[in-house]
Design a protein around this motif. Structure first.
Motif, PDB file in Angstrom:
ATOM      1  N   SER A 143       0.830  -1.211   0.000  1.00 23.26           N
ATOM      2  CA  SER A 143       0.000   0.000   0.000  1.00 23.26           C
ATOM      3  C   SER A 143       0.864   1.261   0.000  1.00 23.26           C
ATOM      4  O   SER A 143       0.596   2.225  -0.737  1.00 23.26           O
ATOM      5  N   LEU A 144       1.924   1.261   0.819  1.00 32.22           N
ATOM      6  CA  LEU A 144       2.802   2.440   0.880  1.00 32.22           C
ATOM      7  C   LEU A 144       3.564   2.626  -0.434  1.00 32.22           C
ATOM      8  O   LEU A 144       3.737   3.763  -0.907  1.00 32.22           O
ATOM      9  N   LEU A 145       4.052   1.519  -1.016  1.00 33.03           N
ATOM     10  CA  LEU A 145       4.762   1.622  -2.297  1.00 33.03           C
ATOM     11  C   LEU A 145       3.839   2.149  -3.399  1.00 33.03           C
ATOM     12  O   LEU A 145       4.259   2.950  -4.242  1.00 33.03           O
ATOM     13  N   GLN A 146       2.589   1.714  -3.389  1.00 29.47           N
ATOM     14  CA  GLN A 146       1.636   2.231  -4.364  1.00 29.47           C
ATOM     15  C   GLN A 146       1.375   3.713  -4.145  1.00 29.47           C
ATOM     16  O   GLN A 146       1.205   4.478  -5.101  1.00 29.47           O
ATOM     17  N   GLU A 147       1.388   4.121  -2.880  1.00 26.59           N
ATOM     18  CA  GLU A 147       1.216   5.549  -2.582  1.00 26.59           C
ATOM     19  C   GLU A 147       2.412   6.354  -3.089  1.00 26.59           C
ATOM     20  O   GLU A 147       2.258   7.457  -3.642  1.00 26.59           O
ATOM     21  N   VAL A 148       3.628   5.797  -2.946  1.00 27.60           N
ATOM     22  CA  VAL A 148       4.831   6.456  -3.480  1.00 27.60           C
ATOM     23  C   VAL A 148       4.733   6.584  -4.998  1.00 27.60           C
ATOM     24  O   VAL A 148       5.016   7.649  -5.575  1.00 27.60           O
ATOM     25  N   ASP A 149       4.327   5.492  -5.658  1.00 26.66           N
ATOM     26  CA  ASP A 149       4.191   5.515  -7.119  1.00 26.66           C
ATOM     27  C   ASP A 149       3.187   6.575  -7.557  1.00 26.66           C
ATOM     28  O   ASP A 149       3.429   7.317  -8.531  1.00 26.66           O
ATOM     29  N   ALA A 150       2.075   6.668  -6.844  1.00 30.84           N
ATOM     30  CA  ALA A 150       1.039   7.635  -7.225  1.00 30.84           C
ATOM     31  C   ALA A 150       1.537   9.073  -7.072  1.00 30.84           C
ATOM     32  O   ALA A 150       1.326   9.918  -7.953  1.00 30.84           O
ATOM     33  N   ILE A 151       2.223   9.348  -5.954  1.00 33.63           N
ATOM     34  CA  ILE A 151       2.749  10.705  -5.729  1.00 33.63           C
ATOM     35  C   ILE A 151       3.808  11.039  -6.774  1.00 33.63           C
ATOM     36  O   ILE A 151       3.852  12.151  -7.327  1.00 33.63           O
ATOM     37  N   GLU A 152       4.682  10.053  -7.052  1.00 29.94           N
ATOM     38  CA  GLU A 152       5.744  10.277  -8.033  1.00 29.94           C
ATOM     39  C   GLU A 152       5.161  10.601  -9.403  1.00 29.94           C
ATOM     40  O   GLU A 152       5.552  11.588 -10.054  1.00 29.94           O
ATOM     41  N   GLN A 153       4.192   9.813  -9.847  1.00 29.92           N
ATOM     42  CA  GLN A 153       3.607  10.038 -11.164  1.00 29.92           C
ATOM     43  C   GLN A 153       2.873  11.374 -11.222  1.00 29.92           C
ATOM     44  O   GLN A 153       2.969  12.113 -12.209  1.00 29.92           O
ATOM     45  N   GLU A 154       2.136  11.680 -10.167  1.00 30.91           N
ATOM     46  CA  GLU A 154       1.375  12.934 -10.158  1.00 30.91           C
ATOM     47  C   GLU A 154       2.299  14.147 -10.134  1.00 30.91           C
ATOM     48  O   GLU A 154       1.996  15.194 -10.716  1.00 30.91           O
ATOM     49  N   SER A 155       3.444  14.005  -9.455  1.00 30.18           N
ATOM     50  CA  SER A 155       4.377  15.138  -9.349  1.00 30.18           C
ATOM     51  C   SER A 155       5.222  15.302 -10.612  1.00 30.18           C
ATOM     52  O   SER A 155       5.592  16.425 -10.993  1.00 30.18           O
ATOM     53  N   ILE A 156       5.555  14.204 -11.277  1.00 31.78           N
ATOM     54  CA  ILE A 156       6.380  14.252 -12.488  1.00 31.78           C
ATOM     55  C   ILE A 156       5.583  14.797 -13.676  1.00 31.78           C
ATOM     56  O   ILE A 156       6.149  15.436 -14.588  1.00 31.78           O
ATOM     57  N   LYS A 157       4.303  14.582 -13.693  1.00 28.10           N
ATOM     58  CA  LYS A 157       3.475  14.954 -14.849  1.00 28.10           C
ATOM     59  C   LYS A 157       3.614  16.426 -15.252  1.00 28.10           C
ATOM     60  O   LYS A 157       3.887  16.733 -16.423  1.00 28.10           O
ATOM     61  N   PRO A 158       3.479  17.406 -14.334  1.00 31.55           N
ATOM     62  CA  PRO A 158       3.656  18.815 -14.746  1.00 31.55           C
ATOM     63  C   PRO A 158       5.094  19.133 -15.173  1.00 31.55           C
ATOM     64  O   PRO A 158       5.319  19.986 -16.033  1.00 31.55           O
ATOM     65  N   LEU A 159       6.064  18.423 -14.559  1.00 22.86           N
ATOM     66  CA  LEU A 159       7.449  18.650 -14.966  1.00 22.86           C
ATOM     67  C   LEU A 159       7.670  18.157 -16.397  1.00 22.86           C
ATOM     68  O   LEU A 159       8.412  18.785 -17.177  1.00 22.86           O
ATOM     69  N   ASP A 160       7.070  17.033 -16.737  1.00 24.71           N
ATOM     70  CA  ASP A 160       7.176  16.527 -18.115  1.00 24.71           C
ATOM     71  C   ASP A 160       6.568  17.518 -19.102  1.00 24.71           C
ATOM     72  O   ASP A 160       7.128  17.770 -20.198  1.00 24.71           O
ATOM     73  N   GLU A 161       5.431  18.090 -18.739  1.00 18.24           N
ATOM     74  CA  GLU A 161       4.794  19.066 -19.625  1.00 18.24           C
ATOM     75  C   GLU A 161       5.668  20.314 -19.791  1.00 18.24           C
ATOM     76  O   GLU A 161       5.806  20.865 -20.891  1.00 18.24           O
ATOM     77  N   CYS A 162       6.276  20.746 -18.657  1.00 19.30           N
ATOM     78  CA  CYS A 162       7.166  21.914 -18.714  1.00 19.30           C
ATOM     79  C   CYS A 162       8.392  21.602 -19.570  1.00 19.30           C
ATOM     80  O   CYS A 162       8.870  22.447 -20.344  1.00 19.30           O
ATOM     81  N   GLN A 163       8.919  20.368 -19.431  1.00 19.38           N
ATOM     82  CA  GLN A 163      10.088  19.971 -20.213  1.00 19.38           C
ATOM     83  C   GLN A 163       9.769  19.980 -21.703  1.00 19.38           C
ATOM     84  O   GLN A 163      10.587  20.442 -22.533  1.00 19.38           O
ATOM     85  N   LYS A 164       8.608  19.501 -22.083  1.00 19.98           N
ATOM     86  CA  LYS A 164       8.211  19.515 -23.493  1.00 19.98           C
ATOM     87  C   LYS A 164       8.138  20.945 -24.022  1.00 19.98           C
ATOM     88  O   LYS A 164       8.577  21.233 -25.148  1.00 19.98           O
ATOM     89  N   LEU A 165       7.611  21.856 -23.203  1.00 16.62           N
ATOM     90  CA  LEU A 165       7.494  23.256 -23.610  1.00 16.62           C
ATOM     91  C   LEU A 165       8.870  23.878 -23.806  1.00 16.62           C
ATOM     92  O   LEU A 165       9.130  24.592 -24.799  1.00 16.62           O
ATOM     93  N   ILE A 166       9.782  23.579 -22.866  1.00 19.20           N
ATOM     94  CA  ILE A 166      11.133  24.141 -22.966  1.00 19.20           C
ATOM     95  C   ILE A 166      11.871  23.549 -24.163  1.00 19.20           C
ATOM     96  O   ILE A 166      12.555  24.272 -24.925  1.00 19.20           O
ATOM     97  N   GLU A 167      11.759  22.217 -24.332  1.00 21.98           N
ATOM     98  CA  GLU A 167      12.432  21.594 -25.479  1.00 21.98           C
ATOM     99  C   GLU A 167      11.895  22.143 -26.805  1.00 21.98           C
ATOM    100  O   GLU A 167      12.645  22.342 -27.778  1.00 21.98           O
ATOM    101  N   HIS A 168      10.595  22.427 -26.855  1.00 21.02           N
ATOM    102  CA  HIS A 168      10.039  23.052 -28.054  1.00 21.02           C
ATOM    103  C   HIS A 168      10.622  24.440 -28.268  1.00 21.02           C
ATOM    104  O   HIS A 168      10.957  24.853 -29.393  1.00 21.02           O
ATOM    105  N   GLY A 169      10.799  25.184 -27.165  1.00 18.76           N
ATOM    106  CA  GLY A 169      11.402  26.522 -27.246  1.00 18.76           C
ATOM    107  C   GLY A 169      12.842  26.474 -27.713  1.00 18.76           C
ATOM    108  O   GLY A 169      13.289  27.315 -28.505  1.00 18.76           O
ATOM    109  N   VAL A 170      13.559  25.461 -27.175  1.00 23.28           N
ATOM    110  CA  VAL A 170      14.971  25.308 -27.589  1.00 23.28           C
ATOM    111  C   VAL A 170      15.036  25.014 -29.083  1.00 23.28           C
ATOM    112  O   VAL A 170      15.881  25.568 -29.822  1.00 23.28           O
ATOM    113  N   SER A 171      14.179  24.136 -29.571  1.00 21.28           N
ATOM    114  CA  SER A 171      14.163  23.806 -30.996  1.00 21.28           C
ATOM    115  C   SER A 171      13.824  25.025 -31.846  1.00 21.28           C
ATOM    116  O   SER A 171      14.451  25.282 -32.895  1.00 21.28           O
ATOM    117  N   THR A 172      12.854  25.812 -31.372  1.00 21.15           N
ATOM    118  CA  THR A 172      12.470  27.027 -32.107  1.00 21.15           C
ATOM    119  C   THR A 172      13.622  28.035 -32.126  1.00 21.15           C
ATOM    120  O   THR A 172      13.904  28.684 -33.158  1.00 21.15           O
TER     121      THR A 172
END
Length: 439
Positions: free
Chosen positions: A74-103
């Motif tokens: 149960s605790l490991l699943q809670e860690v996985d859920a927090i990790e995925q939820e927290s990484i998601k906005p960072l991934d979106e920000c990374q895509k935006l920055i990488e698009h900016g770098v390419s531009t």
């Protein structure tokens, strides 16, 4: 002559000594058998206790491991859920920055081409590059969260859990050399056994008791009584069959039961009391020890199948349900079955009516018992008192009768003109709804 007498005396003394020696040996052998049984009980109970302890603690270990594994998952699943939820906005920000770098890379190549290109096309390229640079908004940068604004996962583990568990485990379970209660006495009843037990540990304060029994050929015990009393009549016992009994207790304020007493064998040789079948006004149970006055208009006395009540025993009627009372109702015993009567309020019978009136040979006594109600128990006890020099040859016979009901009793002498040590019992009710158990 004196020599012969002395020889006979010596021979007699020798025979007496031999008989005394035999008796002494029998007593010693009996004690040896008792020691063997005691040693057997100790060893068998020790082996059983070891098996119970090992099984219990193995079960505990398995359960604890399962619970710990489930909690870890149960605790490991809670860690996985927090990790995925927290990484998601960072991934979106990374895509935006990488698009900016390419531009920006494309804009740089185009700008350098415009600056270093042919002079004839330079102005046109510079103009196009400048418009594109203004459109891209080179001064607009995406916001990257600081480290303090993003999760930093950790595990909080309370070390006191181990201390609590250790304290609980060290206190879990006890080994008792003797149970706090033991079986004390078995009293034969018709189709039943009265079992008595007692507390043998003076420091033990019982909250309630638990009695179990089984046929000696059966493998499992079953509960037959739980309560505060220290005796109980076990009914539906087959005569001349061995039954095993055991009892335990629950201490005051405790949830668990104490160890079981040493199992003991009880049996009854007395056949169960049964009502006569076939009387239209009464319905009987499968064992024919419970009679219910039904809706039939037929009226009469329901007698026992045979004269199974013997003087010196206790005959018990227990009222399971009640109907409308009538002064002609009766519960009692009689010398013989006499058809054509609607009540035991007749000659050669003693009985109690549902209103508590007591009748002897059809005459009402001055003394009266409380009226019977649902759950009431009425008991008859009789002992023989012989009158005349030869009662077995037709002299008078006196029975000392005690009828008890609702913590009151009447005692009187019932004089008969014949020897009578076994009697019929019977009942009569004018209205339906009365149900009576006899034992």
């Amino acid at each position: 002559m004196e020599a012969e007498a002395e020889a006979r005396l010596l021979l007699q003394e020798a025979r007496e000594s031999i008989e005394a020696a035999r008796s002494y040996r029998r007593e010693l052998e009996q004690r040896l058998r008792g020691l063997h049984q005691a040693r057997k009980q100790i060893r068998e109970s020790a082996t059983l206790t070891r098996d119970v302890l090992e099984q219990h603690f193995n079960d505990l270990k398995g359960t604890l491991k399962k619970l710990l594994d489930e909690r870890l998952m149960s605790l490991l699943q809670e860690v996985d859920a927090i990790e995925q939820e927290s990484i998601k906005p960072l991934d979106e920000c990374q895509k935006l920055i990488e698009h900016g770098v390419s531009t920006a890379d494309d804009l740089l190549r185009e700008g350098e081409s415009a600056v270093h290109g042919d002079v004839g096309q330079q102005n046109e390229k510079l103009c196009s590059f400048t418009k594109k640079a203004l459109h891209i908004q080179l001064d607009s940068l995406p916001e990257v969260p600081s480290l303090v604004d993003v999760p930093c996962l950790s595990a909080q583990l309370d070390d006191c859990l181990l201390t609590i568990l250790k304290n609980q485990i060290f206190r879990h379970g006890t080994v008792a050399s003797c149970p706090p209660v033991q079986l004390e006495e078995f009293v034969e009843k018709p189709g039943g056994i009265l079992v008595r037990w007692c507390k043998v540990d003076d420091d033990f304060i019982p909250q309630d008791y638990r009695l179990q029994y089984r046929k000696s050929t059966a493998s499992h015990f079953e509960d037959v009584y739980v309560g505060l009393e220290t005796e109980f009549i076990v009914l539906h016992i087959d005569p001349n069959v061995d039954y095993q009994f055991r009892v335990c207790a629950r201490g005051d304020g405790r949830q668990e039961w104490s160890p079981w007493s040493v199992p003991q064998i009880g049996r009854t040789t007395l056949v169960p009391h049964e009502w006569t079948t076939g009387l239209e006004g009464y319905s009987l149970s499968s064992r024919r020890n419970i009679a219910l006055r039904n809706d039939s208009q037929s009226c009469g006395v329901l007698y026992s199948k045979a004269p199974t009540y013997f003087c010196g025993q206790t005959l018990t009627f227990r009222i399971e349900t009640v109907g409308q009372p009538d002064r002609r109702d009766s519960l009692g015993v009689c010398v013989e079955q006499q058809n054509g009567y609607d009540s035991l309020q007749r000659d050669k019978a003693v009985c109690i009516s549902t209103n508590g009136a007591v009748f002897v040979n059809g005459k009402e006594m001055t003394n009266q018992l409380p009226a019977v109600t649902s759950g009431s128990t009425v008991t008859f006890d009789m002992e023989v008192v012989q009158l005349g020099p030869s009662s077995n040859e037709g002299g008078n016979f006196k029975l000392r009768v005690t009828i008890s009901s609702n913590n009151r009793e009447v005692v009187f002498d019932w004089v008969l003109d014949q020897c009578c040590v076994s009697l019929y019992f019977g009942c009569s009710f004018s209205y339906p709804g009365w149900k009576v158990l006899v034992f």
